[in-house]
Design a protein around this motif. Sequence first.
Motif, PDB file in Angstrom:
ATOM      1  N   HIS A  83     -21.521 -11.076 -74.213  1.00 53.17           N
ATOM      2  CA  HIS A  83     -20.964 -11.990 -74.910  1.00 53.17           C
ATOM      3  C   HIS A  83     -19.337 -11.114 -75.053  1.00 53.17           C
ATOM      4  CE1 HIS A  83     -23.417 -15.086 -76.146  1.00 53.17           C
ATOM      5  NE2 HIS A  83     -24.439 -14.124 -76.105  1.00 53.17           N
ATOM      6  N   GLY A  84     -18.265 -11.711 -75.067  1.00 50.24           N
ATOM      7  CA  GLY A  84     -16.974 -11.013 -75.019  1.00 50.24           C
ATOM      8  C   GLY A  84     -15.753 -11.517 -75.908  1.00 50.24           C
ATOM      9  N   GLY A  85     -14.765 -11.050 -75.584  1.00 54.63           N
ATOM     10  CA  GLY A  85     -13.675 -11.556 -76.267  1.00 54.63           C
ATOM     11  C   GLY A  85     -12.269 -11.098 -75.501  1.00 54.63           C
ATOM     12  N   GLU A  86     -11.131 -11.197 -75.983  1.00 55.30           N
ATOM     13  CA  GLU A  86      -9.946 -11.029 -75.182  1.00 55.30           C
ATOM     14  C   GLU A  86      -9.933  -9.244 -74.992  1.00 55.30           C
ATOM     15  OE1 GLU A  86      -6.637 -12.226 -77.549  1.00 55.30           O
ATOM     16  OE2 GLU A  86      -7.574 -14.259 -77.905  1.00 55.30           O
ATOM     17  N   ASN A  87     -10.211  -8.624 -76.079  1.00 53.06           N
ATOM     18  CA  ASN A  87     -10.134  -7.076 -75.628  1.00 53.06           C
ATOM     19  C   ASN A  87     -11.525  -6.421 -75.575  1.00 53.06           C
ATOM     20  OD1 ASN A  87      -7.333  -7.100 -76.359  1.00 53.06           O
ATOM     21  ND2 ASN A  87      -7.631  -7.687 -78.360  1.00 53.06           N
ATOM     22  N   GLY A  88     -12.539  -6.992 -75.279  1.00 52.12           N
ATOM     23  CA  GLY A  88     -13.604  -6.361 -74.974  1.00 52.12           C
ATOM     24  C   GLY A  88     -14.819  -7.107 -74.737  1.00 52.12           C
ATOM     25  N   PHE A  89     -16.191  -6.475 -74.554  1.00 53.87           N
ATOM     26  CA  PHE A  89     -17.370  -7.256 -74.297  1.00 53.87           C
ATOM     27  C   PHE A  89     -18.412  -6.394 -74.941  1.00 53.87           C
ATOM     28  CE2 PHE A  89     -16.418  -5.479 -70.237  1.00 53.87           C
ATOM     29  CZ  PHE A  89     -17.737  -4.730 -69.913  1.00 53.87           C
ATOM     30  N   GLU A  90     -19.393  -7.006 -75.243  1.00 50.78           N
ATOM     31  CA  GLU A  90     -20.788  -6.297 -75.589  1.00 50.78           C
ATOM     32  C   GLU A  90     -21.793  -5.894 -74.598  1.00 50.78           C
ATOM     33  OE1 GLU A  90     -22.445  -9.042 -78.752  1.00 50.78           O
ATOM     34  OE2 GLU A  90     -20.935  -8.682 -80.308  1.00 50.78           O
ATOM     35  N   LEU A  91     -22.347  -4.524 -74.793  1.00 48.11           N
ATOM     36  CA  LEU A  91     -23.461  -4.415 -74.061  1.00 48.11           C
ATOM     37  C   LEU A  91     -24.472  -3.927 -74.832  1.00 48.11           C
ATOM     38  CD1 LEU A  91     -22.216  -2.322 -70.843  1.00 48.11           C
ATOM     39  CD2 LEU A  91     -23.222  -4.704 -70.937  1.00 48.11           C
ATOM     40  N   GLY A  92     -25.460  -4.780 -75.447  1.00 45.40           N
ATOM     41  CA  GLY A  92     -26.340  -4.388 -76.224  1.00 45.40           C
ATOM     42  C   GLY A  92     -25.765  -4.381 -77.649  1.00 45.40           C
ATOM     43  N   SER A  93     -25.969  -3.251 -78.563  1.00 43.06           N
ATOM     44  CA  SER A  93     -25.348  -2.929 -79.820  1.00 43.06           C
ATOM     45  C   SER A  93     -24.081  -2.572 -79.648  1.00 43.06           C
ATOM     46  CB  SER A  93     -26.481  -2.540 -80.508  1.00 43.06           C
ATOM     47  OG  SER A  93     -26.626  -1.142 -79.910  1.00 43.06           O
ATOM     48  N   GLN A  94     -23.542  -2.356 -78.819  1.00 45.85           N
ATOM     49  CA  GLN A  94     -22.290  -1.820 -78.450  1.00 45.85           C
ATOM     50  C   GLN A  94     -21.199  -2.540 -77.833  1.00 45.85           C
ATOM     51  OE1 GLN A  94     -23.757   2.144 -76.918  1.00 45.85           O
ATOM     52  NE2 GLN A  94     -23.147   3.167 -78.864  1.00 45.85           N
ATOM     53  N   SER A  95     -19.987  -2.139 -77.933  1.00 49.44           N
ATOM     54  CA  SER A  95     -18.841  -2.915 -77.362  1.00 49.44           C
ATOM     55  C   SER A  95     -17.967  -1.851 -76.316  1.00 49.44           C
ATOM     56  CB  SER A  95     -17.988  -3.710 -78.365  1.00 49.44           C
ATOM     57  OG  SER A  95     -18.969  -4.533 -79.188  1.00 49.44           O
ATOM     58  N   LEU A  96     -17.619  -2.412 -75.445  1.00 49.53           N
ATOM     59  CA  LEU A  96     -16.545  -1.612 -74.476  1.00 49.53           C
ATOM     60  C   LEU A  96     -15.096  -2.434 -74.991  1.00 49.53           C
ATOM     61  CD1 LEU A  96     -16.488   0.469 -72.342  1.00 49.53           C
ATOM     62  CD2 LEU A  96     -16.416  -1.493 -70.743  1.00 49.53           C
ATOM     63  N   GLU A  97     -14.211  -1.598 -75.756  1.00 45.82           N
ATOM     64  CA  GLU A  97     -12.978  -2.164 -76.192  1.00 45.82           C
ATOM     65  C   GLU A  97     -11.961  -1.504 -75.468  1.00 45.82           C
ATOM     66  OE1 GLU A  97     -13.015  -4.592 -78.285  1.00 45.82           O
ATOM     67  OE2 GLU A  97     -14.906  -4.920 -78.917  1.00 45.82           O
ATOM     68  N   VAL A  98     -10.668  -2.137 -75.509  1.00 51.74           N
ATOM     69  CA  VAL A  98      -9.412  -1.625 -75.006  1.00 51.74           C
ATOM     70  C   VAL A  98      -8.898  -0.551 -75.802  1.00 51.74           C
ATOM     71  CG1 VAL A  98      -7.046  -2.093 -74.393  1.00 51.74           C
ATOM     72  CG2 VAL A  98      -8.911  -3.778 -73.997  1.00 51.74           C
ATOM     73  N   GLU A  99      -8.829  -0.407 -77.062  1.00 50.23           N
ATOM     74  CA  GLU A  99      -8.445   0.455 -77.846  1.00 50.23           C
ATOM     75  C   GLU A  99      -9.316   1.741 -77.861  1.00 50.23           C
ATOM     76  OE1 GLU A  99      -8.211  -1.151 -81.902  1.00 50.23           O
ATOM     77  OE2 GLU A  99      -6.512  -2.687 -81.274  1.00 50.23           O
ATOM     78  N   THR A 100     -10.785   1.891 -77.516  1.00 53.83           N
ATOM     79  CA  THR A 100     -11.575   2.691 -77.607  1.00 53.83           C
ATOM     80  C   THR A 100     -12.214   2.910 -76.456  1.00 53.83           C
ATOM     81  OG1 THR A 100     -13.465   1.356 -78.511  1.00 53.83           O
ATOM     82  CG2 THR A 100     -11.928   2.579 -79.960  1.00 53.83           C
ATOM     83  N   LEU A 101     -11.298   2.558 -75.247  1.00 50.53           N
ATOM     84  CA  LEU A 101     -12.011   2.654 -73.795  1.00 50.53           C
ATOM     85  C   LEU A 101     -12.158   4.128 -73.376  1.00 50.53           C
ATOM     86  CD1 LEU A 101     -12.664   0.470 -71.655  1.00 50.53           C
ATOM     87  CD2 LEU A 101     -10.768   1.063 -70.473  1.00 50.53           C
ATOM     88  N   PRO A 102     -13.356   4.509 -73.032  1.00 48.54           N
ATOM     89  CA  PRO A 102     -13.618   5.910 -72.652  1.00 48.54           C
ATOM     90  C   PRO A 102     -13.127   5.860 -71.294  1.00 48.54           C
ATOM     91  CG  PRO A 102     -15.719   4.767 -72.557  1.00 48.54           C
ATOM     92  CD  PRO A 102     -14.622   3.633 -73.340  1.00 48.54           C
TER      93      PRO A 102
END
Length: 400
Positions: free
Chosen positions: A283-302
């Motif tokens: 499940h996702g949105g414009e700035n990220g998507f979820e993997l399990g209980s966490q999200s990969l987001e543009v603002e906090t991209l590692p």
Amino acid sequence: MSFETQIPQASERGSDGKKEQMIEPVHEENKQSSVPDLHQESGEEELRVKLGEAFTRGEQKKKEMSEKEQMAKAIKLLRKIDRQMVDVDSRLQSRQKLFGGRFIQGSRLKQKGEALLQERKVLATDTFVSFLERYSLDPIPFLRAVEKGGPIWKFADRLQENISIIEELESTLPGACGRLSRDYGIRNFSRYPQRILLEQLEGENDTETPYGLALYSQNDWNNALNSTSHLDLEELDEETKKVGLRMRIIECIGLVDAAKRLISLDRRYGEYQKIQFAVVAAHGGENGFELGSQSLEVETLPENALKKIAGFFTENPTVILNACSTGKEESGIANTLAQVTNAEVIATGYQPIGLEIQSIDKTDTGYKFHTVFESPSLFGMWTRREKPKSFSKNNEIKTI
């Protein structure tokens, strides 16, 4: 005169008046009875063994029937709890709309919902722990995956489906479910075709065939990831085989777990084959998507971690984001991933209800995926087919 002196024991007169030695014949049955019947004793022992085995099987069958009856009873009770949770959730949402969060936290209705969750957890754990441990499945992570793998009011149905699939997989390949859970994080077994799961295990030692991933988020609040129309794995498997690729499935409970799975795959296959593609179902949105209980987001991209993970892939991999709105913005998550990882990232700006892998071409630099997303039209009356966007390094964006 005694009886013995009147009747000779071993002599009798013949016709010529002479005594003839008479030897009393020994009857055959007497001869046989004087020797132990080893064959008969052996047969009795074999019969006793068979009877013992039959008794053991009977007891085991009774035990299994008792377990099945207990599980069936628990499923009925869990369905009742699910229905109660639907009512509580509906009433909580109504109050949220009317009053906001002021009368939600600490309310009796909220406490009832929490009590139902706890009751469901205890009932499921107590009933299914023996069954799950028999197949080397840790009950707590498994039941959590079933709980998070769909709507809260469908827990009993998902549990029953997974129990059925576990039994079928284990009857075909004993130990399969424990291996899938341990090595690939797979716990929502009913989400994936059995044939593909079994082939994945049978092909574990294949280091020669190039491969790619179907990477699933464990969490799925609306049951979309359990739908064949969302991502038809049979179709993906068929198309990859046409160009000599192998597909492997992994399921992730979070970003760290996803990284660990990729590291494990690289340790096993990286010396021989790097990852050619990844289809991400989440499940996702414009700035990220979820993997399990966490999200990969543009603002906090590692970025550093992603660059390291990019080393597990080939130089020109394909990443398909089968998640809502991830390709909507030029500065969104799809384009950001493309710049960091050097991958071609395929995504849609809409809310996909289906992804069709039309074909895959083998090229000089890798593999080219031809895909179409399906999204709902206005008011959801019909579906429309959308050409996806392709995001590449140097901010190259095009509709394909």
